[in-house]
Design a protein around this motif. Sequence first.
Motif, short mmCIF file in Angstrom:
data_model
loop_
_atom_site.label_atom_id
_atom_site.label_comp_id
_atom_site.label_asym_id
_atom_site.label_seq_id
_atom_site.Cartn_x
_atom_site.Cartn_y
_atom_site.Cartn_z
N GLU A 60 54.93 -53.24 34.09
CA GLU A 60 54.86 -51.73 34.81
C GLU A 60 56.19 -50.98 34.66
OE1 GLU A 60 54.67 -52.26 39.08
OE2 GLU A 60 52.50 -52.49 38.85
N SER B 13 58.61 -56.14 43.61
CA SER B 13 59.39 -56.42 42.41
C SER B 13 60.84 -56.93 42.94
CB SER B 13 59.42 -55.38 41.49
OG SER B 13 58.28 -54.57 41.30
N ASP C 99 54.30 -59.12 36.73
CA ASP C 99 54.63 -57.98 37.60
C ASP C 99 54.03 -56.82 36.96
OD1 ASP C 99 55.29 -56.01 39.81
OD2 ASP C 99 57.39 -56.36 39.47
MG MG Z 1 56.88 -53.11 41.61
#
Ligand code: MG
Length: 508
Positions: free
Chosen positions: A144, A121, A190
Amino acid sequence: MVSGMSIHVTRSGSVQASGRPPSGARARSGRTSFVCSGCGTSPPKWVGCCPGCGEWNTLKEVLVIVAPTAHSGEAVPMTQVPPTSFQAVPTGISELDRALGGGLVPGSVTLVGGEPGIGKSTLTLQLAAEQVRCGRSVLMVCAEESPIQVRGRAERLGGLHDDLLVTSVSSVEGIVDLVDRHSPDLLIVDSIQTVHLESTTGGGPGSTNQVRACAQRLVVEAKERGLTTVLVGHLTKDGSLAGPKVLEHVVDTVTDLAGDRHHALRLFRVSKHRFGPTDELGLFEMASAGLLPVDDPSGLFLADRSVGTSGSVVLPAMEGHRILLVELQALVARSTTPHPRRSSQGVDQRRLTLLLAVLERRVGLDLSGVDAYATAVGGVQVTEPGSDLPLALAVVSAATNRCMAAEVVACGEVGLGGEVRQVAGLERRLHEAHRLGFRRAILPASAPEPPEGMKAVRVATLEEAVAAVGLSTGPGGGRWDGIPDPPLNKLMEATSPLQGWSGLPHQA
Ligand code: MG
Ligand code: TYD
């Protein structure tokens, strides 16, 4: 004016080699992008002066390739396929560009894999920040985390920008809708395991069905629109993509971010690349300001090296196409159990066990009653065959408590017969070792000439290598100068289970 159309493949499969494509074909096959022939900068619109290098009239229009669909009925002679290669657009992150062979190709889909917490990330947010800095717009799908969490990170990484859009929408239909509305230049998802396709039944987010369906849909969208897409995928501990391996077949480029979470070093590898070389490596250091490119990794690995300690040998290792000078360490200690321990970190434990057996049978070093430990310093994984010779020498050095000179490197594969074999890239390895101040190399007999100012000690067998390290004559006065005084630690010798070993004659 705009010129130099590099390649144009329509969805029906017909090919135009140059010039502006007809607008109808252009609309069907995706969109064009403008790339500077000098520095590779790709501004969102055509401008006379390149914003990257300041040169005039260097922007060329490149049509984003769209692969023919399955129902295409035509075939094109190979000779009529224009020779132009795909034009990668620099990401602005030097180590990423190095690994990707220049940058990201417009319309391509790249998978960034890695274990949870390794920095995926962080890297993708840095990529987004660089893109908006260069005038492109980015849509980040952070399924997420909440946008509030992502903002915290963006503040630290310079990603606070109006052209960086963030969403926590997790349905792929919703993402496509956002792409329709905002037309970003780059889409980052992501992660692929946390989004889902509403039209696919069977399995929740992260299931094989869903991961495959989501990835396929996002790839279609990327190709249709010429939308550069980056998918983040979590790898499990055993290194496989959680969910299925199917992603690797679907995307254009497969990369992974790896490293030891307790160390700062991160390795960005490219294992599949439809638009450039594979096996390239980018190196980063995780710091408070995110992932910082590492230009001189050997300096990083050798920074805290303790010179004058036994059991330490430096290997000029090859990771992809890069040379990293890595310190290998070994330690042997009297075992207190009937089954002596063999333990390793960063080097293959089976390889260590095998080398101990070769040392015992071919060199005469009895290691049956000792625990043996080996490690590659700096959180790096060394799996290549060239590490055999330095690792074996490190074990001998540890067992005899004699240290090698600081200026020595060793590299070579060791066979079961104790023979030392050639490994790939020795010439480049020696140049890098020489550049960093190493002046002597223990090498296979057929090794190439080292650079001027470096001495090659060529050995055919491990036994010869051990003798060369311990006994050959040199300016040290009857002994090879690789071993400084005192040669033996008497205390260790008195208590060591290695007493009586016949491999290395004891010094007077
Ligand atoms: Mg991540
Ligand atoms: P993250 O990118 O969230 O990992 P992933 O997406 O692969 O799960 O980052 C993981 C770790 O990186 C986290 O423990 C904190 C650390 N980190 C830094 O050390 N410096 C930074 O600037 C950032 C953003 C993260």
